[in-house]
Scaffold this motif. Structure first.
Motif, PDB file in Angstrom:
ATOM      1  N   LYS A   4      64.506  35.437  46.152  1.00  0.00           N
ATOM      2  CA  LYS A   4      65.299  35.992  47.237  1.00  0.00           C
ATOM      3  C   LYS A   4      64.493  35.959  48.531  1.00  0.00           C
ATOM      4  N   ILE A   5      65.125  35.430  49.589  1.00  0.00           N
ATOM      5  CA  ILE A   5      64.420  35.332  50.866  1.00  0.00           C
ATOM      6  C   ILE A   5      65.329  35.773  52.005  1.00  0.00           C
ATOM      7  N   ILE A   6      64.698  36.227  53.076  1.00  0.00           N
ATOM      8  CA  ILE A   6      65.345  36.418  54.375  1.00  0.00           C
ATOM      9  C   ILE A   6      64.645  35.483  55.345  1.00  0.00           C
ATOM     10  N   ILE A   7      65.416  34.666  56.044  1.00  0.00           N
ATOM     11  CA  ILE A   7      64.861  33.753  57.046  1.00  0.00           C
ATOM     12  C   ILE A   7      65.021  34.395  58.418  1.00  0.00           C
ATOM     13  N   ASP A   8      63.907  34.619  59.097  1.00  0.00           N
ATOM     14  CA  ASP A   8      63.904  35.183  60.445  1.00  0.00           C
ATOM     15  C   ASP A   8      63.546  34.055  61.402  1.00  0.00           C
ATOM     16  N   THR A   9      64.415  33.767  62.374  1.00  0.00           N
ATOM     17  CA  THR A   9      64.315  32.461  63.018  1.00  0.00           C
ATOM     18  C   THR A   9      64.838  32.460  64.448  1.00  0.00           C
ATOM     19  N   ASP A  10      64.407  31.436  65.202  1.00  0.00           N
ATOM     20  CA  ASP A  10      64.825  31.255  66.599  1.00  0.00           C
ATOM     21  C   ASP A  10      65.240  29.795  66.822  1.00  0.00           C
ATOM     22  N   PRO A  11      66.247  29.298  66.103  1.00  0.00           N
ATOM     23  CA  PRO A  11      66.552  27.844  66.109  1.00  0.00           C
ATOM     24  C   PRO A  11      66.845  27.312  67.491  1.00  0.00           C
ATOM     25  N   GLY A  12      66.153  26.222  67.927  1.00  0.00           N
ATOM     26  CA  GLY A  12      65.129  25.326  67.466  1.00  0.00           C
ATOM     27  C   GLY A  12      65.513  24.323  66.378  1.00  0.00           C
ATOM     28  N   GLN A  13      65.273  23.001  66.745  1.00  0.00           N
ATOM     29  CA  GLN A  13      65.596  21.941  65.801  1.00  0.00           C
ATOM     30  C   GLN A  13      64.818  22.062  64.501  1.00  0.00           C
ATOM     31  N   ASP A  14      63.508  22.332  64.563  1.00  0.00           N
ATOM     32  CA  ASP A  14      62.751  22.387  63.318  1.00  0.00           C
ATOM     33  C   ASP A  14      63.108  23.628  62.505  1.00  0.00           C
ATOM     34  N   ASP A  15      63.472  24.729  63.182  1.00  0.00           N
ATOM     35  CA  ASP A  15      64.007  25.891  62.459  1.00  0.00           C
ATOM     36  C   ASP A  15      65.278  25.502  61.706  1.00  0.00           C
ATOM     37  N   ALA A  16      66.146  24.738  62.381  1.00  0.00           N
ATOM     38  CA  ALA A  16      67.402  24.323  61.759  1.00  0.00           C
ATOM     39  C   ALA A  16      67.147  23.520  60.493  1.00  0.00           C
ATOM     40  N   VAL A  17      66.159  22.627  60.534  1.00  0.00           N
ATOM     41  CA  VAL A  17      65.835  21.823  59.352  1.00  0.00           C
ATOM     42  C   VAL A  17      65.313  22.724  58.235  1.00  0.00           C
ATOM     43  N   ALA A  18      64.533  23.737  58.602  1.00  0.00           N
ATOM     44  CA  ALA A  18      64.038  24.683  57.599  1.00  0.00           C
ATOM     45  C   ALA A  18      65.182  25.429  56.931  1.00  0.00           C
ATOM     46  N   ILE A  19      66.163  25.866  57.716  1.00  0.00           N
ATOM     47  CA  ILE A  19      67.326  26.551  57.150  1.00  0.00           C
ATOM     48  C   ILE A  19      68.073  25.618  56.207  1.00  0.00           C
ATOM     49  N   LEU A  20      68.268  24.380  56.614  1.00  0.00           N
ATOM     50  CA  LEU A  20      68.967  23.405  55.763  1.00  0.00           C
ATOM     51  C   LEU A  20      68.219  23.190  54.451  1.00  0.00           C
ATOM     52  N   LEU A  21      66.906  23.083  54.517  1.00  0.00           N
ATOM     53  CA  LEU A  21      66.117  22.895  53.298  1.00  0.00           C
ATOM     54  C   LEU A  21      66.293  24.085  52.360  1.00  0.00           C
ATOM     55  N   ALA A  22      66.289  25.290  52.914  1.00  0.00           N
ATOM     56  CA  ALA A  22      66.472  26.477  52.073  1.00  0.00           C
ATOM     57  C   ALA A  22      67.856  26.502  51.447  1.00  0.00           C
ATOM     58  N   LEU A  23      68.886  26.199  52.237  1.00  0.00           N
ATOM     59  CA  LEU A  23      70.253  26.254  51.720  1.00  0.00           C
ATOM     60  C   LEU A  23      70.538  25.138  50.724  1.00  0.00           C
ATOM     61  N   ALA A  24      69.741  24.087  50.747  1.00  0.00           N
ATOM     62  CA  ALA A  24      69.914  22.976  49.807  1.00  0.00           C
ATOM     63  C   ALA A  24      69.131  23.170  48.525  1.00  0.00           C
ATOM     64  N   SER A  25      68.425  24.286  48.401  1.00  0.00           N
ATOM     65  CA  SER A  25      67.494  24.485  47.290  1.00  0.00           C
ATOM     66  C   SER A  25      67.967  25.615  46.380  1.00  0.00           C
ATOM     67  N   PRO A  26      68.429  25.304  45.175  1.00  0.00           N
ATOM     68  CA  PRO A  26      68.942  26.343  44.277  1.00  0.00           C
ATOM     69  C   PRO A  26      67.883  27.334  43.826  1.00  0.00           C
ATOM     70  N   GLU A  27      66.609  26.998  44.011  1.00  0.00           N
ATOM     71  CA  GLU A  27      65.547  27.939  43.656  1.00  0.00           C
ATOM     72  C   GLU A  27      65.496  29.146  44.592  1.00  0.00           C
ATOM     73  N   LEU A  28      66.163  29.037  45.745  1.00  0.00           N
ATOM     74  CA  LEU A  28      66.104  30.070  46.768  1.00  0.00           C
ATOM     75  C   LEU A  28      67.466  30.714  46.963  1.00  0.00           C
ATOM     76  N   ASP A  29      67.484  32.021  47.052  1.00  0.00           N
ATOM     77  CA  ASP A  29      68.688  32.792  47.343  1.00  0.00           C
ATOM     78  C   ASP A  29      68.513  33.382  48.736  1.00  0.00           C
ATOM     79  N   VAL A  30      69.192  32.777  49.712  1.00  0.00           N
ATOM     80  CA  VAL A  30      69.065  33.219  51.098  1.00  0.00           C
ATOM     81  C   VAL A  30      69.979  34.429  51.290  1.00  0.00           C
ATOM     82  N   LEU A  31      69.383  35.611  51.325  1.00  0.00           N
ATOM     83  CA  LEU A  31      70.168  36.838  51.436  1.00  0.00           C
ATOM     84  C   LEU A  31      70.771  36.991  52.819  1.00  0.00           C
ATOM     85  N   GLY A  32      70.113  36.443  53.811  1.00  0.00           N
ATOM     86  CA  GLY A  32      70.605  36.530  55.177  1.00  0.00           C
ATOM     87  C   GLY A  32      69.666  35.807  56.116  1.00  0.00           C
ATOM     88  N   ILE A  33      70.173  35.541  57.309  1.00  0.00           N
ATOM     89  CA  ILE A  33      69.382  34.919  58.366  1.00  0.00           C
ATOM     90  C   ILE A  33      69.382  35.864  59.551  1.00  0.00           C
TER      91      ILE A  33
END
Length: 310
Positions: A4-33
């Motif tokens: 379980k993770i919370i992503i704290d972020t200020d997107p930003g292109q590289d932040d956006a890619v990080a969010i996409l990687l997390a959402l594409a990964s079943p090992e991670l449960d994104v509780l919120g951004i």
């Protein structure tokens, strides 16, 4: 078992890619951004986080707006790198999904108090204002954090916004000081590591071949790499923030050491410097795993494969 993770972020292109990687990964449960002011002001970072969720086909992920300025200073932004929207380079529609009513800091506090101790990892990708504010308002949550895995700082690479400081730490050094002192386990992906994650032409071509989402990523990287290529003379631009998510998924791709990290907040010359005791020359107790190297090919293989899933 998912993490379980919370992503704290200020997107930003590289932040956006990080969010996409997390959402594409079943090992991670994104509780919120949780959005924070940084690369661009808060209204844009909160918008951009929702744009990215919709691009990933995940409008179910709640997005919360947080702090709109640093704890003790005026906000410094980085439109000169990321463009006026923060996501220049790919045209995407305004988000239809709502912004949550709750403040991001309240969401962080409530989630850490509700979930079992050690169940939630915080993943800050921008200035640490939201995280430090949560720790200040609710000191009890520090012992409940599984780990803080963050992008920020530097040692050998030193600075990218000033000669001494990396952007995320420079924007809110008081917040960074408080986070490093909180006692929770911390992993830091600094410039020393992330500058090895360069978006070469071949890697951008691989993104473009990775479907609709990969094409959006290639547009973003094609935009913001112009700044780093001109500044550093490098072959491409570093994808800083996805290194945070990649470390969660494949820590074997990274190498670092436990060191003490202190943040300079008083000197106008070195404001925001991460004073990392890499060589152990002080008697200060280590408080962070400071990552110094990475397998860039393995990182981009992972990233490209996951983007193809979206």
């Amino acid at each position: 078992m998912t993490q379980k993770i919370i992503i704290d972020t200020d997107p930003g292109q590289d932040d956006a890619v990080a969010i996409l990687l997390a959402l594409a990964s079943p090992e991670l449960d994104v509780l919120g951004i949780t959005a924070v002011a940084g690369n661009v002001p808060l209204d844009l970072t909160a918008r951009n986080a929702r744009v990215v969720c919709e691009l990933a086909g995940r409008p179910d992920v709640p997005v919360f707006a947080g702090c709109d300025r640093p704890m003790a200073r005026d906000l410094v932004t980085a439109e000169h790198v990321h463009g006026k929207t923060g996501l220049d380079g790919t045209d995407l529609p305004d988000p239809a999904m709502p912004l949550q009513d709750r403040h991001a800091v309240d969401f962080i506090i409530d989630t850490l108090r509700t979930e079992a101790p050690g169940a939630v990892t915080l993943c800050p990708l921008g200035p640490l204002t939201n995280v430090a504010t949560a720790l200040s308002r609710a000191p009890d949550i520090a012992d409940r954090i599984a780990r803080i895995v963050m992008m920020g700082g530097a040692y050998f690479e030193v600075g990218n916004i000033t000669p001494a400081a990396e952007f995320n730490i420079y924007v809110d050094p008081e917040a960074a000081r408080d986070v490093f002192a909180c006692g929770a386990p911390i992993t830091v992906l600094p410039l020393d590591c992330t500058h090895k994650a360069l978006t070469t032409r071949a890697r951008n071509d691989a993104f473009r071949a990775a479907g609709r989402v990969g094409q959006a990523v290639a547009g973003w990287t094609g935009f913001f790499e112009r700044f780093d290529m001109e500044k550093y003379g490098s072959e491409g631009a570093p994808l800083h923030d996805p290194c945070v998510i990649a470390w969660l998924l494949r820590p074997d791709l990274f190498d670092g050491r436990e060191v003490n990290v202190e943040i300079e907040v008083d000197s106008p010359l070195t404001r925001g410097m991460t004073v990392a005791d890499w060589w152990g020359v002080t008697d200060r107790t280590p408080n962070a795993l400071f990552i110094g190297d990475m397998d860039a090919d393995g990182f981009f293989d992972l990233l490209t494969a996951r983007l193809t899933r979206l």
